[in-house]
Write a protein that holds these residues in place. Structure first.
Motif, PDB file in Angstrom:
ATOM      1  N   GLY A 189       0.791  -1.224   0.000  1.00  0.00           N
ATOM      2  CA  GLY A 189       0.000   0.000   0.000  1.00  0.00           C
ATOM      3  C   GLY A 189       0.822   1.272   0.000  1.00  0.00           C
ATOM      4  N   CYS A 190       2.101   1.187   0.316  1.00  0.00           N
ATOM      5  CA  CYS A 190       2.927   2.389   0.362  1.00  0.00           C
ATOM      6  C   CYS A 190       3.415   2.711  -1.051  1.00  0.00           C
ATOM      7  CB  CYS A 190       4.114   2.196   1.297  1.00  0.00           C
ATOM      8  SG  CYS A 190       5.113   3.699   1.453  1.00  0.00           S
ATOM      9  N   ARG A 191       3.298   3.991  -1.447  1.00  0.00           N
ATOM     10  CA  ARG A 191       3.717   4.385  -2.784  1.00  0.00           C
ATOM     11  C   ARG A 191       4.874   5.382  -2.763  1.00  0.00           C
ATOM     12  NH1 ARG A 191      -2.286   5.454  -4.964  1.00  0.00           N
ATOM     13  NH2 ARG A 191      -2.069   7.015  -3.380  1.00  0.00           N
ATOM     14  N   CYS A 192       5.622   5.406  -1.685  1.00  0.00           N
ATOM     15  CA  CYS A 192       6.754   6.330  -1.648  1.00  0.00           C
ATOM     16  C   CYS A 192       7.855   5.796  -2.569  1.00  0.00           C
ATOM     17  CB  CYS A 192       7.274   6.523  -0.215  1.00  0.00           C
ATOM     18  SG  CYS A 192       8.139   5.107   0.463  1.00  0.00           S
ATOM     19  N   ARG A 193       8.733   6.652  -2.978  1.00  0.00           N
ATOM     20  CA  ARG A 193       9.780   6.274  -3.923  1.00  0.00           C
ATOM     21  C   ARG A 193      10.653   5.143  -3.371  1.00  0.00           C
ATOM     22  NH1 ARG A 193       9.833   5.577  -8.613  1.00  0.00           N
ATOM     23  NH2 ARG A 193       8.688   7.488  -8.803  1.00  0.00           N
ATOM     24  N   THR A 194      10.942   5.170  -2.069  1.00  0.00           N
ATOM     25  CA  THR A 194      11.769   4.132  -1.442  1.00  0.00           C
ATOM     26  C   THR A 194      11.108   2.765  -1.591  1.00  0.00           C
ATOM     27  OG1 THR A 194      12.564   5.744   0.156  1.00  0.00           O
ATOM     28  CG2 THR A 194      12.892   3.429   0.698  1.00  0.00           C
ATOM     29  N   CYS A 195       9.823   2.702  -1.313  1.00  0.00           N
ATOM     30  CA  CYS A 195       9.110   1.423  -1.410  1.00  0.00           C
ATOM     31  C   CYS A 195       9.014   0.956  -2.860  1.00  0.00           C
ATOM     32  CB  CYS A 195       7.714   1.540  -0.803  1.00  0.00           C
ATOM     33  SG  CYS A 195       7.752   1.709   0.991  1.00  0.00           S
ATOM     34  N   LYS A 196       8.739   1.876  -3.776  1.00  0.00           N
ATOM     35  CA  LYS A 196       8.649   1.505  -5.186  1.00  0.00           C
ATOM     36  C   LYS A 196       9.982   0.970  -5.685  1.00  0.00           C
ATOM     37  CE  LYS A 196       5.088   4.637  -6.913  1.00  0.00           C
ATOM     38  NZ  LYS A 196       4.875   5.742  -7.839  1.00  0.00           N
ATOM     39  N   ASP A 197      11.063   1.667  -5.353  1.00  0.00           N
ATOM     40  CA  ASP A 197      12.391   1.227  -5.794  1.00  0.00           C
ATOM     41  C   ASP A 197      12.750  -0.117  -5.177  1.00  0.00           C
ATOM     42  OD1 ASP A 197      12.584   3.523  -7.289  1.00  0.00           O
ATOM     43  OD2 ASP A 197      13.882   4.568  -5.856  1.00  0.00           O
ATOM     44  N   GLY A 198      12.415  -0.303  -3.900  1.00  0.00           N
ATOM     45  CA  GLY A 198      12.700  -1.571  -3.231  1.00  0.00           C
ATOM     46  C   GLY A 198      11.929  -2.717  -3.856  1.00  0.00           C
ATOM     47  N   ALA A 199      10.661  -2.493  -4.193  1.00  0.00           N
ATOM     48  CA  ALA A 199       9.851  -3.535  -4.814  1.00  0.00           C
ATOM     49  C   ALA A 199      10.397  -3.876  -6.198  1.00  0.00           C
ATOM     50  CB  ALA A 199       8.398  -3.086  -4.903  1.00  0.00           C
ATOM     51  N   SER A 200      10.808  -2.869  -6.948  1.00  0.00           N
ATOM     52  CA  SER A 200      11.376  -3.117  -8.285  1.00  0.00           C
ATOM     53  C   SER A 200      12.670  -3.908  -8.178  1.00  0.00           C
ATOM     54  CB  SER A 200      11.630  -1.795  -9.006  1.00  0.00           C
ATOM     55  OG  SER A 200      10.429  -1.116  -9.212  1.00  0.00           O
ATOM     56  N   ALA A 201      13.511  -3.558  -7.212  1.00  0.00           N
ATOM     57  CA  ALA A 201      14.777  -4.275  -7.027  1.00  0.00           C
ATOM     58  C   ALA A 201      14.519  -5.720  -6.633  1.00  0.00           C
ATOM     59  CB  ALA A 201      15.630  -3.570  -5.975  1.00  0.00           C
ATOM     60  N   ALA A 202      13.527  -5.954  -5.780  1.00  0.00           N
ATOM     61  CA  ALA A 202      13.198  -7.322  -5.368  1.00  0.00           C
ATOM     62  C   ALA A 202      12.699  -8.145  -6.552  1.00  0.00           C
ATOM     63  CB  ALA A 202      12.147  -7.292  -4.264  1.00  0.00           C
ATOM     64  N   LYS A 203      11.883  -7.543  -7.422  1.00  0.00           N
ATOM     65  CA  LYS A 203      11.395  -8.246  -8.611  1.00  0.00           C
ATOM     66  C   LYS A 203      12.540  -8.606  -9.541  1.00  0.00           C
ATOM     67  CE  LYS A 203       6.765  -6.282  -8.809  1.00  0.00           C
ATOM     68  NZ  LYS A 203       5.875  -5.385  -9.552  1.00  0.00           N
ATOM     69  N   ARG A 204      13.463  -7.647  -9.755  1.00  0.00           N
ATOM     70  CA  ARG A 204      14.615  -7.917 -10.622  1.00  0.00           C
ATOM     71  C   ARG A 204      15.485  -9.031 -10.045  1.00  0.00           C
ATOM     72  NH1 ARG A 204      14.638  -2.327 -10.898  1.00  0.00           N
ATOM     73  NH2 ARG A 204      16.358  -2.190  -9.415  1.00  0.00           N
ATOM     74  N   ALA A 205      15.683  -9.030  -8.718  1.00  0.00           N
ATOM     75  CA  ALA A 205      16.505 -10.066  -8.080  1.00  0.00           C
ATOM     76  C   ALA A 205      15.838 -11.435  -8.202  1.00  0.00           C
ATOM     77  CB  ALA A 205      16.739  -9.729  -6.607  1.00  0.00           C
ATOM     78  N   ALA A 206      14.522 -11.506  -8.008  1.00  0.00           N
ATOM     79  CA  ALA A 206      13.808 -12.780  -8.136  1.00  0.00           C
ATOM     80  C   ALA A 206      13.879 -13.274  -9.571  1.00  0.00           C
ATOM     81  CB  ALA A 206      12.356 -12.603  -7.702  1.00  0.00           C
ATOM     82  N   LYS A 207      13.752 -12.389 -10.534  1.00  0.00           N
ATOM     83  CA  LYS A 207      13.832 -12.774 -11.938  1.00  0.00           C
ATOM     84  C   LYS A 207      15.240 -13.290 -12.281  1.00  0.00           C
ATOM     85  CE  LYS A 207      12.733 -11.021 -16.522  1.00  0.00           C
ATOM     86  NZ  LYS A 207      12.275  -9.865 -17.304  1.00  0.00           N
ATOM     87  N   ALA A 208      16.259 -12.624 -11.733  1.00  0.00           N
ATOM     88  CA  ALA A 208      17.644 -13.055 -11.989  1.00  0.00           C
ATOM     89  C   ALA A 208      17.897 -14.435 -11.383  1.00  0.00           C
ATOM     90  CB  ALA A 208      18.610 -12.036 -11.409  1.00  0.00           C
ATOM     91  N   ARG A 209      17.314 -14.693 -10.180  1.00  0.00           N
ATOM     92  CA  ARG A 209      17.474 -16.022  -9.563  1.00  0.00           C
ATOM     93  C   ARG A 209      16.805 -17.085 -10.411  1.00  0.00           C
ATOM     94  NH1 ARG A 209      16.382 -13.115  -4.796  1.00  0.00           N
ATOM     95  NH2 ARG A 209      14.220 -13.792  -4.832  1.00  0.00           N
ATOM     96  N   LEU A 210      15.652 -16.804 -10.978  1.00  0.00           N
ATOM     97  CA  LEU A 210      14.964 -17.780 -11.823  1.00  0.00           C
ATOM     98  C   LEU A 210      15.740 -18.054 -13.102  1.00  0.00           C
ATOM     99  CD1 LEU A 210      11.217 -16.720 -11.511  1.00  0.00           C
ATOM    100  CD2 LEU A 210      12.281 -18.811 -10.655  1.00  0.00           C
ATOM    101  N   GLN A 211      16.329 -17.032 -13.675  1.00  0.00           N
ATOM    102  CA  GLN A 211      17.098 -17.211 -14.909  1.00  0.00           C
ATOM    103  C   GLN A 211      18.382 -17.949 -14.647  1.00  0.00           C
ATOM    104  OE1 GLN A 211      17.489 -13.282 -16.526  1.00  0.00           O
ATOM    105  NE2 GLN A 211      15.500 -13.344 -17.542  1.00  0.00           N
ATOM    106  N   ALA A 212      18.962 -17.766 -13.466  1.00  0.00           N
ATOM    107  CA  ALA A 212      20.221 -18.432 -13.136  1.00  0.00           C
ATOM    108  C   ALA A 212      19.985 -19.914 -12.852  1.00  0.00           C
ATOM    109  CB  ALA A 212      20.867 -17.760 -11.928  1.00  0.00           C
ATOM    110  N   ALA A 213      18.791 -20.266 -12.417  1.00  0.00           N
ATOM    111  CA  ALA A 213      18.501 -21.670 -12.056  1.00  0.00           C
ATOM    112  C   ALA A 213      18.262 -22.547 -13.277  1.00  0.00           C
ATOM    113  CB  ALA A 213      17.295 -21.737 -11.156  1.00  0.00           C
TER     114      ALA A 213
END
Length: 134
Positions: A110-134
């Motif tokens: 529910g939080c839309r501050c820039r910190t939360c948005k950037d953190g969520a984007s970074a988490a998505k990119r990291a999860a995607k990178a883990r899936l591609q590496a596997a």
């Protein structure tokens, strides 16, 4: 000797202004090039001004959109809004989440501050990178 067919002469060049070359954020030289169908990068305001001037000269929306390399619907929307630039929407104000702590990924639901948005984007990119590496 260079010969041309009768009636094949180049069309008369269109000019947006006779003396001014720049007005605020409008570059009339770029507008002139666009009015004559030459490829040029335009700001949104210059594109709208070009379309307005071509419409005032009786040019069809199809021809205007071809010269500006945009959709006919875009030109129609500009015309319907009175040749005004569309309002840009600012980033919404963050929701006050009280004393809740940001999650491990840097995001609290529910939080839309820039910190939360950037953190969520970074988490998505990291999860995607883990899936591609596997």
């Amino acid at each position: 000797m260079i010969a041309t067919r009768p009636g094949a002469a180049s069309p008369a060049r269109m000019y947006p202004s006779t003396t001014a070359t720049f007005d605020g954020d409008l570059d009339y030289i770029a507008i002139e090039h666009a009015m004559n169908g030459e490829p040029v990068a335009l700001t949104p305001a210059e594109g709208i001004e070009t379309a307005r001037q071509l419409d005032a000269r009786g040019m069809s929306y199809r021809e205007i959109s071809r010269r500006l390399d945009c959709d006919r619907a875009t030109v129609t929307a500009w015309r319907n809004s009175g040749w005004k630039a569309p309002a840009t929407t600012a980033d919404p104000d963050p929701i006050d989440i009280g004393a809740a702590q940001h999650g491990r990924s840097g995001y609290s639901k529910g939080c839309r501050c820039r910190t939360c948005k950037d953190g969520a984007s970074a988490a998505k990119r990291a999860a995607k990178a883990r899936l591609q590496a596997a």
